[in-house]
Structures are given as structure tokens and as C-alpha cells.
Motif scaffolding. Structure first.
Motif, short mmCIF file in Angstrom:
data_model
loop_
_atom_site.label_atom_id
_atom_site.label_comp_id
_atom_site.label_asym_id
_atom_site.label_seq_id
_atom_site.Cartn_x
_atom_site.Cartn_y
_atom_site.Cartn_z
N ASN A 1 0.90 -1.27 -0.18
CA ASN A 1 -0.22 0.12 -0.15
C ASN A 1 0.81 1.59 -0.19
N ASN A 2 2.01 1.16 -1.07
CA ASN A 2 2.87 2.29 -1.18
C ASN A 2 3.43 3.09 0.10
N LEU A 3 3.64 1.58 1.30
CA LEU A 3 4.70 2.01 2.68
C LEU A 3 3.33 3.52 3.62
N GLN A 4 2.44 3.13 3.43
CA GLN A 4 1.65 4.13 4.28
C GLN A 4 0.79 2.91 5.59
N ALA A 5 1.09 2.18 5.87
CA ALA A 5 0.96 1.11 6.98
C ALA A 5 2.03 1.35 7.23
N ARG A 6 3.53 1.05 7.09
CA ARG A 6 4.71 1.37 7.24
C ARG A 6 5.40 2.29 8.01
N THR A 7 4.56 3.91 7.28
CA THR A 7 4.77 4.82 7.48
C THR A 7 3.65 5.46 8.93
N ASN A 8 2.99 4.85 9.07
CA ASN A 8 1.93 4.94 9.78
C ASN A 8 2.35 4.47 11.50
N VAL A 9 3.11 3.85 11.41
CA VAL A 9 3.50 3.23 11.90
C VAL A 9 5.06 3.51 13.18
N GLN A 10 5.61 4.10 12.10
CA GLN A 10 6.82 4.63 12.17
C GLN A 10 6.36 5.90 13.38
N ASN A 11 5.69 6.82 12.98
CA ASN A 11 4.59 7.77 13.71
C ASN A 11 4.43 7.69 14.66
N SER A 12 3.25 6.63 14.68
CA SER A 12 2.84 5.88 15.60
C SER A 12 3.98 5.88 17.18
N ARG A 13 4.96 5.22 16.33
CA ARG A 13 5.90 5.54 17.48
C ARG A 13 7.05 6.15 18.23
N ILE A 14 6.66 7.37 16.97
CA ILE A 14 7.70 8.50 17.99
C ILE A 14 6.34 9.42 17.46
N GLU A 15 5.56 9.56 18.06
CA GLU A 15 4.34 9.63 18.78
C GLU A 15 4.01 9.97 20.50
N ILE A 16 5.26 8.46 21.07
CA ILE A 16 4.85 8.28 21.96
C ILE A 16 6.03 8.64 22.90
N GLN A 17 7.15 8.54 21.76
CA GLN A 17 8.22 9.58 22.31
C GLN A 17 8.05 11.29 22.95
N SER A 18 7.35 11.70 21.80
CA SER A 18 6.97 12.88 21.49
C SER A 18 6.29 13.04 22.60
N ALA A 19 4.81 12.36 23.17
CA ALA A 19 4.39 12.57 24.54
C ALA A 19 5.50 12.32 25.98
N GLU A 20 5.91 10.85 25.66
CA GLU A 20 6.35 11.21 26.61
C GLU A 20 7.52 12.51 27.32
N LEU A 21 8.19 12.45 26.43
CA LEU A 21 8.46 13.95 26.33
C LEU A 21 8.06 15.10 26.63
N SER A 22 7.49 15.56 26.34
CA SER A 22 5.69 16.62 26.73
C SER A 22 5.38 16.20 28.30
N LEU A 23 5.35 14.99 28.45
CA LEU A 23 5.07 15.28 29.86
C LEU A 23 6.10 15.62 30.73
N THR A 24 7.12 14.84 30.67
CA THR A 24 8.73 15.10 31.05
C THR A 24 8.63 17.25 31.08
N SER A 25 8.12 17.33 30.15
CA SER A 25 8.65 18.78 30.07
C SER A 25 7.34 19.56 31.41
N ALA A 26 6.21 18.83 30.98
CA ALA A 26 4.88 19.22 31.56
C ALA A 26 5.39 19.57 33.45
N ARG A 27 6.21 18.45 33.37
CA ARG A 27 6.36 17.72 34.93
C ARG A 27 7.23 18.62 35.30
N LYS A 28 8.04 18.98 34.48
CA LYS A 28 9.16 19.90 35.31
C LYS A 28 9.10 21.92 35.11
#
Length: 441
Positions: A325-352
Motif C-alpha cells: 500500500n505504498n508504505l502507508q502502513a509502515r509510515t503510520n507505524v513509524q510515526n506513531s512510535r515517534i508520537e509515543i516518544q514525543s508524548a513522553e517527552l511532553s509529559l516530562t516537560s510538563a512536570r518540569k
């Protein structure tokens, strides 16, 4: 819990919840200001609309479990050699045909995409409720700061008025002394110059108060023509402020602040987004069904007979297996993993960020208290010195310069005390707020 006890002259309303509640008719006390701002602030209203959108998205995602149903109908005219759309016979004549149908489809399996989407939208509804709460907190803190600043300016007006009265009395005495030949023209001119300066100070204090009232009115989203008069407590008394331990406040704030709660939910939302993205690798199984019938002029039966004879039912299963499917599923999975890391960093920043706010409020409250104690002592001492200078000036024991220096020293001490007092009140209230206590003075 470690607590630091602070003794000071403080507004009586910090010690009892009723003082600010004694509001003259038509006046706005702090509680009323906060209540009105929360109900009418544009940012709060926008966050409420966002929450309603999230609730609609949740309802829509739940409806994805239900089958879709659509109706169709067509009327056609065909000339020449063609296939009859009802009988599928190959004929060479003009064809009048009518067809109607019902079609339904339901997804049986798609890698739990529907279930995970429902869970995700449910989390987004909760997250948006925290956004609403955070918006209300923000406007409440802004109104509190603006209100206390207005209260400080109001007290500054009283100080300026009292100082002006003293200067007017001093100018009257100096004029009498000059007429009696006891002081020189320069001394009288210095006193009158001080009188003019004190009048200017009073005007400046009133302008600062009016500007602050305008700021508060704008925070409340009041119309320009709407009347607005603040109500303030009328008395002060000696009391005790207890500044809580900053680490205890931080621990409490982590459990209750909406920005922290929404940050935690964002990590869960991103995790579900990853599961939804992985569903793109899974096959999709759907069930389809339909009912249809029709009429054509190529048959000799009547319209009703043909609708009965041509009635048919259809039921089927459709399996769709993704291959490429033109790498759509693979790209979505990779972006979702990046979003998890971004959310964790945002939570750490919010606590700080939260800890920085609490640390700053604690430092400001402690520093303001120390400044207030020093200013109170200076104000008491300078008042005694000013009263003594006035008495000495009346009998010619001190000159005009010494009198005016003593007067200005007393005025500055009063202003410093007022500023430090309301700074301490503000940051004390912030610490109370972060502990989960309502802003109620």
C-alpha cells in the motif's frame, strides 16, 4: 510536612473565607470575578466546544460497529443494441427500465482498528475535559493576579491621599511661618513643590488603578458600556500565613493538575494510535448484503408482477488482504512510535514546568514576606521620624529639606510594604492553588 510560619500584617480575608464575600450590591469581589470569567472567557468556551467535538467523534466511532445501510434507485432509457439492465438479455430495441435496491455492509474484522479507535476517542474526551479544566484554571489565576494588583493600587491611592493631606497641612503651616518671617522663601517653595509632587503622585496612583480595573474588565469579557465597580475588603488585621513545603505542594500538584493528567493521557492516546496503525497490516473481513428488484419494458409482465418476479436477495463475505500500500502502513507505524516518544517527552516537560512554577511561587512568597517584614519595620520607624520632624520643623529645630526627606522616606516605606504584602498574598494563593485548594480569600 515542613512548613514555614510567617508572621505579618496581612489582609484579613486570607484568614477567613467570609471577608471577600461581603460585597456591596453591584460590586465585584474576587469570587464573583472568577466565577464570571470562567463562565464567559472565550478560551474556556473554545475548550468546551473542543470537548463537544471529541464527544461527537466518540459517538461516531462507536457507530462504526453498526452496519451501514443505503438505498438506491434508478430510471433509465436505452436505445439501440444493448443489455437489458433487469433481465441481462441482449436486445435491439428501446429499453425503459426501473430498478431499486437496499445495500448493507458491516465490518467483521479489521485488526481491532474499530475497538482501538473507540478507546482512543474515549481517552480524547477525557483529555479535552482536562483542557477545559486547565483553561478555567488559567483564567482564574489571571483574574486573581489582576484583582490583587488592583487591590494594591487601591491601597496606593489611600497612601497617596494621606500623604497629600499631610503635605497640604504642611504647606499651610509653612505659609504661616513664612508670613511670620520664620522661614525663607526657598523653604516655602520647597514645601509647595513637594505638595505639587504629591498631587501628581495621587493622580498617577488613580490612573494606575483605573488601568488595572480595565485590564480586569477585559479578562471578564465585559462589554465596554457595562458598568463595573470592584468591591474590596474594608479592614486588615494581624495574622499568620503558613507557606507549605514546596516538595509537598509539587507532589500534590502532580496528582491533581489537569495539564499533568492530560499529558499522561496523551501517552495512552499515542499508544492506541500505534495499535491502530498496525491494523493496516491486517486483513479486513466484511459482510455485505442486498435486496433489489426492477422493471423493464422488454418483458410482457405488469409493473407489479415484474417487481415481484425480479426480487432477489444477496449475502456475501469480502476479504481484503493488504499486500503493498505504498508504505502507508509502515509510515503510520513509524510515526506513531515517534508520537509515543514525543508524548513522553511532553509529559516530562510538563512536570518540569510545573515544578518551576511551584519553586518560583515559593521563592517569591518567601522573599516577599522577608521584604514585607523589613518594610513594616522601616515604615514604623520612618513614621516616628516623620512625626518628630514635623514637630521640630514647627519650632524651627530642623530645616525644610530634612522635613521633606523624612516625609518621602515614610512614603517610600509604605509603598514598599504594600507591594511586598500583595506579592506575598499572590504567591501564597498560587501555592494553595497548586495544593488543590480553591482560590477563595
Amino acid at each position: 510536612m515542613k512548613k514555614k510560619v510567617i508572621y505579618s500584617l496581612i489582609v484579613a480575608t486570607l484568614l477567613s473565607a467570609g471577608a471577600f464575600g461581603q460585597t456591596p450590591e453591584g460590586g465585584w469581589d474576587l469570587e464573583r470575578c472568577i466565577e464570571y470569567a470562567v463562565a464567559n472567557n472565550i478560551t474556556v468556551k473554545q475548550s468546551v466546544l473542543d470537548q463537544q467535538t471529541a464527544e461527537n467523534n466518540l459517538t461516531r466511532s462507536k457507530a462504526s460497529r453498526l452496519p451501514s445501510l443505503s438505498a438506491s434507485g434508478s430510471q433509465s432509457l436505452t436505445k439501440g443494441t444493448s443489455t437489458d439492465p433487469i433481465t441481462y438479455d441482449f436486445v435491439s430495441q428501446t429499453i425503459h427500465s426501473t430498478s431499486v435496491g437496499l445495500n448493507a455492509q458491516v465490518t467483521l474484522y479489521n485488526g481491532s482498528k474499530i475497538n482501538n479507535t473507540i478507546r482512543q476517542n474515549g481517552l480524547l474526551v477525557s483529555q479535552n475535559s482536562y483542557y477545559v479544566e486547565a483553561s478555567k484554571n488559567d483564567i482564574s489565576l489571571q483574574v486573581t493576579e489582576a484583582y490583587l494588583q488592583a487591590l494594591s493600587y487601591k491601597e496606593g491611592i489611600t497612601i497617596a491621599e494621606n500623604n497629600l493631606k499631610s503635605s497640604e497641612a504642611q504647606a499651610t503651616r509653612s505659609q504661616a511661618l513664612f508670613d511670620a518671617g520664620s522661614i525663607a522663601m526657598k523653604d516655602l517653595a520647597d514645601v509647595k513643590s513637594q505638595l505639587a509632587s504629591d498631587r501628581y503622585t495621587l493622580v498617577t496612583a488613580k490612573n494606575a488603578y483605573d488601568q488595572q480595573v480595565l485590564t480586569l474588565k477585559q479578562l471578564l469579557e465585559l462589554e465596554p458600556e457595562q458598568s463595573f465597580e470592584l468591591a474590596f475588603p474594608s479592614k486588615q488585621e494581624e495574622g499568620i500565613l503558613v507557606i507549605p513545603d514546596k516538595y509537598t505542594v509539587y507532589k500534590e500538584a502532580l496528582a491533581i493538575m489537569p495539564e499533568i493528567k492530560s499529558g499522561k493521557l496523551q501517552t495512552d492516546v499515542a499508544t492506541l494510535d500505534l495499535k491502530i496503525a498496525k491494523a493496516g497490516y491486517q486483513p479486513t473481513l466484511s459482510m455485505t448484503g442486498g435486496l433489489s428488484t426492477g422493471y423493464t419494458n422488454t418483458q410482457r409482465y405488469t409493473f407489479s408482477e415484474q417487481f415481484n418476479n425480479n426480487f432477489n436477495q444477496r449475502l456475501g463475505l469480502t476479504l481484503s488482504i493488504p499486500i503493498f500500500n505504498n508504505l502507508q502502513a509502515r509510515t503510520n507505524v513509524q510515526n506513531s512510535r515517534i508520537e509515543i516518544q514525543s508524548a513522553e517527552l511532553s509529559l516530562t516537560s510538563a512536570r518540569k514546568t510545573l515544578y518551576q512554577k511551584i519553586e518560583n511561587a515559593h521563592q517569591q512568597a518567601t522573599a516577599a514576606q522577608s521584604e514585607m517584614e523589613a518594610a513594616a519595620a522601616q515604615s514604623d520607624a520612618s513614621k516616628v521620624a516623620y512625626d518628630l520632624a514635623q514637630q521640630q520643623y514647627a519650632v524651627g529645630a530642623v530645616n525644610t529639606v530634612d522635613l521633606l526627606v523624612s516625609q518621602n522616606t515614610y512614603l517610600q516605606a509604605q509603598q514598599k510594604y504594600t507591594q511586598a504584602k500583595y506579592t506575598a498574598i499572590l504567591y501564597y494563593q498560587l501555592l494553595q492553588f497548586y495544593e488543590g485548594n480553591p482560590i477563595k480569600m
